[in-house]
Every structure is written in C-alpha cells, then in structure tokens.
Design a protein around this motif. Structure first.
Motif, short mmCIF file in Angstrom:
data_model
loop_
_atom_site.label_atom_id
_atom_site.label_comp_id
_atom_site.label_asym_id
_atom_site.label_seq_id
_atom_site.Cartn_x
_atom_site.Cartn_y
_atom_site.Cartn_z
N LEU A 121 29.01 26.08 36.90
CA LEU A 121 30.31 26.70 37.08
C LEU A 121 30.88 27.14 35.74
CD1 LEU A 121 32.49 27.18 39.27
CD2 LEU A 121 33.35 24.88 38.78
N GLY A 122 31.48 28.32 35.69
CA GLY A 122 32.14 28.81 34.49
C GLY A 122 33.31 29.70 34.85
N GLU A 123 34.17 29.95 33.89
CA GLU A 123 35.34 30.79 34.14
C GLU A 123 35.72 31.57 32.89
OE1 GLU A 123 39.57 29.15 34.73
OE2 GLU A 123 38.96 29.78 36.76
N ASN A 124 36.07 32.83 33.08
CA ASN A 124 36.66 33.66 32.04
C ASN A 124 38.05 34.07 32.51
OD1 ASN A 124 34.30 33.66 30.48
ND2 ASN A 124 33.55 35.58 31.31
N ILE A 125 39.03 34.03 31.63
CA ILE A 125 40.35 34.56 31.97
C ILE A 125 40.79 35.53 30.89
CG2 ILE A 125 41.05 32.56 33.36
CD1 ILE A 125 42.78 31.62 31.00
N ALA A 126 41.70 36.40 31.26
CA ALA A 126 42.23 37.39 30.32
C ALA A 126 43.60 37.84 30.82
CB ALA A 126 41.28 38.59 30.19
N ALA A 127 44.37 38.47 29.93
CA ALA A 127 45.68 38.96 30.33
C ALA A 127 46.02 40.22 29.56
CB ALA A 127 46.75 37.90 30.09
N GLY A 128 46.54 41.22 30.27
CA GLY A 128 47.03 42.43 29.64
C GLY A 128 46.12 43.63 29.74
N GLN A 129 44.86 43.46 30.06
CA GLN A 129 43.94 44.59 30.13
C GLN A 129 44.25 45.47 31.33
OE1 GLN A 129 43.13 41.47 29.73
NE2 GLN A 129 42.15 41.33 27.75
N ALA A 130 44.06 46.78 31.18
CA ALA A 130 44.46 47.72 32.22
C ALA A 130 43.38 47.94 33.28
CB ALA A 130 44.84 49.06 31.59
N THR A 131 42.10 47.84 32.90
CA THR A 131 41.02 48.19 33.81
C THR A 131 39.93 47.13 33.81
OG1 THR A 131 39.66 49.35 32.18
CG2 THR A 131 41.42 50.63 33.26
N VAL A 132 39.06 47.21 34.82
CA VAL A 132 37.91 46.32 34.89
C VAL A 132 37.03 46.48 33.65
CG1 VAL A 132 35.78 45.84 36.16
CG2 VAL A 132 37.92 46.22 37.41
#
Length: 207
Positions: A146-157
């Motif tokens: 199991l793993g996870e990436n998070i991000a905030a503020g990006q406009a597109t995939v």
C-alpha cells in the motif's frame, strides 16, 4: 502548490499478517513541504458523473470536473512505468507492468481529498486521526502492499503526476512494481481555502 513529505510505503508482511512500513507521500510544487497556494484557485467541481476507464463511474466531485480523468491518469502513469525512471535517492526503477484502476482505491482517495478540501488541511492523516490503512480497509480492499501520494494546488492530472515524478519518494511510488492497482481523486476546496484542488492517489496490491 504543495507536495507532502515522504514516509516509507506500507507493506503487509506475508508472514503472520504483520505490518512493515513502506509508504510514500506528496504535496505541492517545488518538492518542499512549504509552498504557496496558486494565485488563481480552481472553481468548485460541477455536479454529475462521468464514465472512467474500465466502465466505472467517477463523480465529477472527485475529479474536479476534469474530463476523461481516469483514462488520462492511467495513460500517463503507465507510459511512465513502461519507460522506467530514475527516482533520485530512491534509485533507478526498471520498466514496470501497467497499473489497473480500482474503484475501492478511488473511493478511499476521493474520501481523503474531499476531507482535505472541506476542512482545508494537507496531511496523510485524516482530520479525525484515520490513517491510510484505515481509509483503505474501510472500503473492504484486502491489501498486501500500500502507498499514497497527495498533492494540493495543481490544475490538471498531468500537472500533479509530473510533480510527483519530480519528487523522489512519490516517483518511487508511481514506479514501484510492488503496486498493480491505483485510484486517483481530486476535490475542489471551499472559497478561501489555501489550495484550489486537493489530490490523493492510492496505490496497492491486493492479497
């Protein structure tokens, strides 16, 4: 934009059901933990639904209203996995098999992105203290890694995936042969939130 710091990914031990740590995470642009919000926050997602890869239905509230969300994400991720990559301090990764979209992983990712957006925070730990493991297991997904990436503020995939590829730990998650399924979600923040969009990608292999 923001990308989160990078703990080790999670792997469930094949022996006695124990847990070892194996998890990587991400938040914004520039790879650091402290980043500024974009100058033009994205508008809230429209209501309705769109059909994603594999025939599953993906609500626009969990795609920030972006069209062909799952198909675009899988195509870009699997293109990168097919090429292999150098993930800096995490080492070089040989080409890996493509990921499949999983609705339970999408559900867990959507829940976390929506919670971050509604409560305007940025963390792998939910506001109520739940962990990645808690969120995944709440969907009924039986995982072995199991793993996870998070991000905030990006406009597109494309923006968010390219940002993750520029961060060693997040790149390693995207490229890891330990994972064969994924789900990605984006939720729009409320008016006045620090980041316009909150992204979560969960990656896993089932037992």
């Amino acid at each position: 934009m923001r990308f989160a710091p990078d703990p080790a990914p999670r792997r469930r031990s094949a022996v006695a059901g124990g847990y070892g740590l194996l998890l990587a995470l991400l938040a914004g642009c520039g790879g650091g933990g402290d980043a500024t919000a974009p100058s033009n926050p994205a508008p809230a997602a429209a209501s309705g639904a769109a059909v994603g890869t594999g025939g599953q239905t993906t609500a626009t509230a969990t795609t920030c209203g972006l069209g062909d969300f799952a198909a675009i994400a899988l195509a870009r991720i699997n293109q990168l996995r097919a090429a292999g990559a150098n993930c800096g301090s995490r080492g070089a990764f040989a080409p890996a098999a493509p990921l499949r979209w999983n609705q339970k992983l999408e559900q867990a990712a959507a829940s976390h992105s929506a919670d971050m957006a509604a409560k305007d925070y940025f963390s792998h730990t939910s506001a109520d203290g739940r962990t990645l493991t808690d969120r995944i297991e709440a969907t009924g997904y039986a995982w072995s890694s199991l793993g996870e990436n998070i991000a905030a503020g990006q406009a597109t995939v494309a923006d968010v995936i390219d940002g993750w590829m520029g961060s060693d730990g997040h790149c390693a998650n995207l490229m890891s042969p330990a994972f064969d399924e994924t789900g990605l979600a984006c939720a729009a923040g409320t008016t006045g939130s620090r980041y316009g969009r909150y992204w979560t990608q969960d990656l896993a292999r089932s037992r």
